[in-house]
Structure formats: C-alpha cells, structure tokens
Scaffold this motif. Structure first.
Motif, mmCIF file in Angstrom:
data_model
loop_
_atom_site.group_PDB
_atom_site.id
_atom_site.type_symbol
_atom_site.label_atom_id
_atom_site.label_comp_id
_atom_site.label_asym_id
_atom_site.label_seq_id
_atom_site.Cartn_x
_atom_site.Cartn_y
_atom_site.Cartn_z
ATOM 1 N N ALA A 1 1.375 6.328 -0.343
ATOM 2 C CA ALA A 1 1.624 5.374 -0.910
ATOM 3 C C ALA A 1 2.505 5.607 -2.020
ATOM 4 C CB ALA A 1 0.418 4.705 -0.709
ATOM 5 N N ILE A 2 2.218 7.101 -2.595
ATOM 6 C CA ILE A 2 2.595 7.468 -3.344
ATOM 7 C C ILE A 2 3.912 7.828 -3.153
ATOM 8 C CG2 ILE A 2 2.980 8.874 -5.411
ATOM 9 C CD1 ILE A 2 -0.652 8.629 -5.229
ATOM 10 N N ALA A 3 3.998 8.787 -2.192
ATOM 11 C CA ALA A 3 5.511 9.006 -2.113
ATOM 12 C C ALA A 3 6.317 7.768 -1.654
ATOM 13 C CB ALA A 3 5.455 9.364 -0.575
ATOM 14 N N PHE A 4 5.988 6.415 -1.605
ATOM 15 C CA PHE A 4 6.064 5.112 -0.598
ATOM 16 C C PHE A 4 7.242 4.587 -1.771
ATOM 17 C CE2 PHE A 4 5.261 5.802 4.133
ATOM 18 C CZ PHE A 4 6.916 6.258 4.573
ATOM 19 N N LEU A 5 6.472 4.349 -2.839
ATOM 20 C CA LEU A 5 6.583 3.988 -4.374
ATOM 21 C C LEU A 5 7.384 4.414 -5.145
ATOM 22 C CD1 LEU A 5 5.695 1.822 -6.707
ATOM 23 C CD2 LEU A 5 3.750 3.420 -7.553
ATOM 24 N N TRP A 6 7.298 5.890 -4.982
ATOM 25 C CA TRP A 6 8.418 6.948 -5.733
ATOM 26 C C TRP A 6 9.602 6.983 -5.021
ATOM 27 C CZ3 TRP A 6 6.730 12.507 -6.042
ATOM 28 C CH2 TRP A 6 7.600 13.282 -7.353
ATOM 29 N N LEU A 7 9.283 6.786 -4.069
ATOM 30 C CA LEU A 7 10.969 6.421 -3.110
ATOM 31 C C LEU A 7 11.367 5.322 -3.511
ATOM 32 C CD1 LEU A 7 13.286 7.359 -0.532
ATOM 33 C CD2 LEU A 7 11.495 6.381 0.833
ATOM 34 N N GLY A 8 10.452 4.683 -3.357
ATOM 35 C CA GLY A 8 11.553 2.669 -3.517
ATOM 36 C C GLY A 8 11.772 3.140 -5.207
ATOM 37 N N MET A 9 11.444 3.616 -6.261
ATOM 38 C CA MET A 9 12.005 3.576 -7.715
ATOM 39 C C MET A 9 13.132 4.663 -7.460
ATOM 40 S SD MET A 9 8.094 4.649 -9.326
ATOM 41 C CE MET A 9 9.015 4.041 -11.031
ATOM 42 N N VAL A 10 12.886 6.111 -6.372
ATOM 43 C CA VAL A 10 14.143 6.923 -6.850
ATOM 44 C C VAL A 10 15.380 6.166 -6.193
ATOM 45 C CG1 VAL A 10 15.434 8.532 -5.384
ATOM 46 C CG2 VAL A 10 13.234 9.226 -6.365
ATOM 47 N N LEU A 11 15.428 5.217 -4.842
ATOM 48 C CA LEU A 11 16.528 4.054 -4.714
ATOM 49 C C LEU A 11 16.704 3.112 -4.832
ATOM 50 C CD1 LEU A 11 14.902 3.563 -0.923
ATOM 51 C CD2 LEU A 11 17.073 5.453 -1.879
ATOM 52 N N ALA A 12 16.213 2.244 -5.572
ATOM 53 C CA ALA A 12 16.214 1.250 -6.722
ATOM 54 C C ALA A 12 16.996 1.500 -7.744
ATOM 55 C CB ALA A 12 14.768 0.007 -7.137
ATOM 56 N N LEU A 13 16.629 2.868 -8.935
ATOM 57 C CA LEU A 13 17.531 3.468 -9.667
ATOM 58 C C LEU A 13 18.805 4.155 -9.563
ATOM 59 C CD1 LEU A 13 13.739 4.174 -12.341
ATOM 60 C CD2 LEU A 13 15.966 1.673 -11.817
ATOM 61 N N SER A 14 17.769 5.287 -9.179
ATOM 62 C CA SER A 14 19.532 5.896 -8.481
ATOM 63 C C SER A 14 20.631 5.776 -7.796
ATOM 64 C CB SER A 14 19.120 7.877 -7.944
ATOM 65 O OG SER A 14 18.286 8.390 -8.754
ATOM 66 N N PHE A 15 20.130 4.794 -6.739
ATOM 67 C CA PHE A 15 21.185 4.698 -6.044
ATOM 68 C C PHE A 15 21.801 2.887 -5.562
ATOM 69 C CE2 PHE A 15 19.865 8.102 -3.970
ATOM 70 C CZ PHE A 15 20.347 9.074 -4.335
ATOM 71 N N LEU A 16 21.083 2.171 -7.143
ATOM 72 C CA LEU A 16 20.910 0.580 -7.117
ATOM 73 C C LEU A 16 22.156 0.630 -8.309
ATOM 74 C CD1 LEU A 16 21.839 -1.846 -5.250
ATOM 75 C CD2 LEU A 16 19.292 -2.303 -6.257
ATOM 76 N N GLU A 17 20.921 0.809 -9.689
ATOM 77 C CA GLU A 17 20.955 0.188 -10.767
ATOM 78 C C GLU A 17 22.125 1.170 -11.498
ATOM 79 O OE1 GLU A 17 20.739 1.047 -14.976
ATOM 80 O OE2 GLU A 17 20.524 1.967 -13.735
ATOM 81 N N ALA A 18 22.133 2.029 -10.637
ATOM 82 C CA ALA A 18 22.721 3.480 -12.466
ATOM 83 C C ALA A 18 24.495 2.943 -11.979
ATOM 84 C CB ALA A 18 22.339 4.950 -11.331
ATOM 85 N N PRO A 19 24.433 2.741 -10.262
ATOM 86 C CA PRO A 19 25.982 2.606 -10.375
ATOM 87 C C PRO A 19 26.703 1.329 -10.480
ATOM 88 C CG PRO A 19 25.018 2.984 -8.183
ATOM 89 C CD PRO A 19 24.299 2.824 -8.473
ATOM 90 N N LEU A 20 25.740 -0.003 -10.651
ATOM 91 C CA LEU A 20 26.460 -1.235 -10.489
ATOM 92 C C LEU A 20 26.318 -1.264 -12.217
ATOM 93 C CD1 LEU A 20 23.426 -2.909 -7.810
ATOM 94 C CD2 LEU A 20 26.203 -2.370 -7.892
#
Length: 139
Positions: free
Chosen positions: A7-26
C-alpha cells in the motif's frame, strides 16, 4: 505487514507519477506562468514530495521490521532507497543551485541535472511497481 508495504509503495508511486510526470510539465503550460515562477513552485512542490518520500520510505522500513520480508521485497526496497538517496544527495543540490541562478536572472535554462532527476524518477517508478507487486505477492 507486506500488504502495508504494498500500500505504501503504490501510494508513493501515485505521488511520483502525479507530481513528477503530470504536475511538473503541465505547470509551465499554464497561462501567465514564467520559467522563474514555475521553478519557484516546483522547488516547493518537490521539497514537499521529497519529505513525504522519506517518510514513506521510513514507513516501508518499519513495516519490514515488523513483518515477514522476502528477498524481492528487500531488493526492491534497497533499490528505491538508493535512488531516493542519490536524488536527494547528488541531484537535488545541483537543481537547487540552477534554480537559484535562474531566479537571480541567469538566462541559462538547460540542465543535465534535470535530465538525471527525470531518469532516476523513471527508474524509481519501476522500483516502486516491483516493490508494490512483490509486497502484494503478485510476483
């Protein structure tokens, strides 16, 4: 306890995907966002993300100490931890120095450190997927 690690790993994964690969470039595509403003926002967002990542890594460590540990889980945890340490100790300081230069008016915008951070994020995403799946007994 392995389910907690998953659960922690998938929560962490979601945060990295959302911030690094969605929020940052947008954020740089938003109306009125200049490079200095985007970098200032990014500095705050990634500082917060990195703090949360350290807390999540500690959570994984505590869960592993409290429960059963398989070799794939330990290897995946070690890999993700190493990637985070490299990002925080080696790459983030270079990015912070670049951000300070840009905010001070230096027009230089290229950064190899930025590319290194992205590459490490991509590898970390893979490590988090492996960790989550291993902890969930899928692999």
């Amino acid at each position: 306890m392995n389910l907690a690690v998953g659960a922690i790993a998938f929560l962490w994964l979601g945060m990295v995907l959302a911030l690094s690969f969605l929020e940052a470039p947008l954020k740089f595509r938003a109306p009125g966002i200049t490079v200095p403003l985007g970098l200032g926002i990014g500095r705050l967002v990634f500082r917060a993300l990195n703090i949360v990542e350290v807390v999540l890594l500690l959570g994984v460590g505590i869960a592993l100490l409290a429960g059963p540990r398989s070799t794939p889980i330990l290897w995946a945890t070690a890999a993700v931890a190493l990637l985070l340490v490299v990002q925080l100790a080696a790459v983030r300081p270079a990015l912070a120095a670049r951000t300070r230069r840009v905010l001070a008016g230096d027009p230089h915008t290229g950064s190899r450190a930025h590319l290194a951070y992205i590459a490490l994020e991509l590898v970390k995403v893979g490590g988090l997927v492996v960790l989550g799946l291993a902890a969930s007994a899928v692999i």
